[in-house]
Every structure is written in structure tokens, then in C-alpha cells.
Design an enzyme around this catalytic site. Sequence first.
Site, PDB file in Angstrom:
ATOM      1  N   THR A  49      27.837   7.796  31.107  1.00  0.00           N
ATOM      2  CA  THR A  49      28.486   9.116  30.683  1.00  0.00           C
ATOM      3  C   THR A  49      27.906  10.318  31.352  1.00  0.00           C
ATOM      4  OG1 THR A  49      28.789   8.075  28.569  1.00  0.00           O
ATOM      5  CG2 THR A  49      29.154  10.388  28.687  1.00  0.00           C
ATOM      6  N   THR A  50      26.887  10.663  31.486  1.00  0.00           N
ATOM      7  CA  THR A  50      26.102  11.654  32.107  1.00  0.00           C
ATOM      8  C   THR A  50      26.336  11.697  33.567  1.00  0.00           C
ATOM      9  OG1 THR A  50      24.477  11.629  30.422  1.00  0.00           O
ATOM     10  CG2 THR A  50      24.044  12.904  32.273  1.00  0.00           C
ATOM     11  N   TYR A 138      26.028  -0.580  24.362  1.00  0.00           N
ATOM     12  CA  TYR A 138      25.831   0.993  24.305  1.00  0.00           C
ATOM     13  C   TYR A 138      26.712   1.224  22.979  1.00  0.00           C
ATOM     14  CZ  TYR A 138      26.115   5.761  25.804  1.00  0.00           C
ATOM     15  OH  TYR A 138      25.986   7.096  25.695  1.00  0.00           O
ATOM     16  N   ARG A 143      31.366   9.217  20.873  1.00  0.00           N
ATOM     17  CA  ARG A 143      32.140   9.447  22.142  1.00  0.00           C
ATOM     18  C   ARG A 143      33.397   8.372  21.889  1.00  0.00           C
ATOM     19  NH1 ARG A 143      30.933  12.592  26.475  1.00  0.00           N
ATOM     20  NH2 ARG A 143      28.918  13.423  26.228  1.00  0.00           N
TER      21      ARG A 143
END
Length: 299
Positions: A49-50, A138, A143
Site C-alpha cells: 500500500t505504501t 494481510y 482499506r
Amino acid sequence: MFAGFSFAGSIPALVTPFAADGAFDEQAYRDFVEWQIAEGSSALVACGTTGEAATLSYDEHFHVVRVCVDQAKGRVPVIAGAGSNDTRVASANLRAAHEAGADAALMVPPYYNRPSQEGIFRHFEALAADAPLPIILYNVPGRTVTDIQPATLARVVTAFPQVFVGVKDASGVLARVSQHREACGPDFCQLSGNDDLALAFNVMGGTGCISVTANVAPKLCAEFQAACQAGDFVKALAYQDRLYPLHDALFTDASPGPVKYAMARVRAGFPETLRLPMTPAGDASRAAVDAALAHAGLV
């Protein structure tokens, strides 16, 4: 099948540097990977995501993974983001991650579709059928709007222990560390997905953190995790107090805007460019990051 795979310590979810024109800045990324390894990071997550994976094309995504693998040169494991809300696409992503040389894959449950718990299980069951890599689940309901309930996670792990080797838990529910230990055993690899909760997570049996803050402060995060692994929680608390303002500041605007701003502060010349719809951190967020970097002794 993948016996012996275990992940622990400080594992940065790497940002993806982009040049001013928005293209992947490969040299900046290679330099970044090299710095992360030198500072003590124990593994690397590429295209999470980052890493703005949602803005990368399929070809870009696995090119970034290949570059990460090539630069790491086996010194630390590389975990490739590979999730999708389409089970067939997720399976293809697993194969592509394997072909790119990744050591493991990080897989969210299907997002947007909002499957039932049975649908989540069947998704991971299908992936396990021919998985070429060990998988770290995860769970990030904030999200995905899809929450892998502890009973479902236990069902997945106990059905396919040779494939599902760990979890990155970003649910924010600390009790789940104990629930997962009870259901999956004390050797199941549990990684915090929240930097601010990593101390408590480790006290309860976690083995590390897939971290946003470690992008900016890899050495401090690695030392924090080493103290936790040594059972020195007094020392770990001192690191927590030093790092907490940064954990908080990096989410004062939409991530990874504040992270890229912080990176530009601690590494001269690191590109701050983001791809839309992500935008640079606002003034208040930048001020918070500046104060946190000073508090941590990083500037």
C-alpha cells in the site's frame, strides 16, 4: 512445502520513488533498498500500500519487484504485494511475483466486492492450490472493508499451513494476537501492521512489524524490534517514546504523502513525487512531520 519460512523484526513497506514526470525512479529505489539493508531492516516489502501499488500498472508493479530482488541480492527476503479482489488475478500475481524472484507474497483479502467469510476462505483456498510462494495474509479492514475474522484466519492457516506462513495484522485489535496464537500456535508468524501498536503487539507474542515508519527511520525501527526480540521491553519502550510522534505524524495526511515528505527530509534528493489520486502532504502535516523528525533525532 515452504517449511522454515519465518519473518521477524523491522520490515519496511517500501515507498516507490517517482521522478518529476511520474516515471519509476529506478536508481533512487536501488539506493533506497541499499540504505534499508545497511540500516538493519530484516526484510523488504515491495509494492505494498505504501508503495502506491494501486497506481502501478501490472508491468510496472513486477518490474519494481524485480529491481528490489536484484538489489537485495539475497541479503534479506523480499515480500511482494500481490493481492487482488479477483481470485484469478491474485493467482496470476502470485506467479508473477515468483517469476520476479520474490521470497514471499503479501495478500489482502478481496476488497470492494465485500465477500462473506466463506468467500474469503474460498479465495485463499484457491490460491493455495498452486501457490508458488509462501503467503503472508494481510488483514487491513480500514482499506479493504473486508475483515478476516480470527476463526476464518485459523481455518485458512490450519487447512494450508504449508502455504500461509504469517499474518500482517492491521486490524488494530490487539486481542487478535492472542486469538491467533491460540488458534494457529505460538510459532505462527504474526507481524503488526500498525507502527504505533507494535510494542504491545510484540509483548503479546508478535514477531515484528511491516512498517511505514521504517522507511524514514530504519535503524531506530530495527533497534526497537531487536529490543523486543531480546525481551528488553524497558529499552523497547524508550524507542517507542522516541518514535511515537513520527508514527502519528506519518498519518496526519493521506499516506504516503507525509512519508515521502519525511523521506525527502532525511535523504537529500529523494523524490517527493506521488501519483494521483495521492497528493503531497499539506502544511499542517509537514509541520507535524518536521517536529516528529526532530523529536526522534533524525534531523
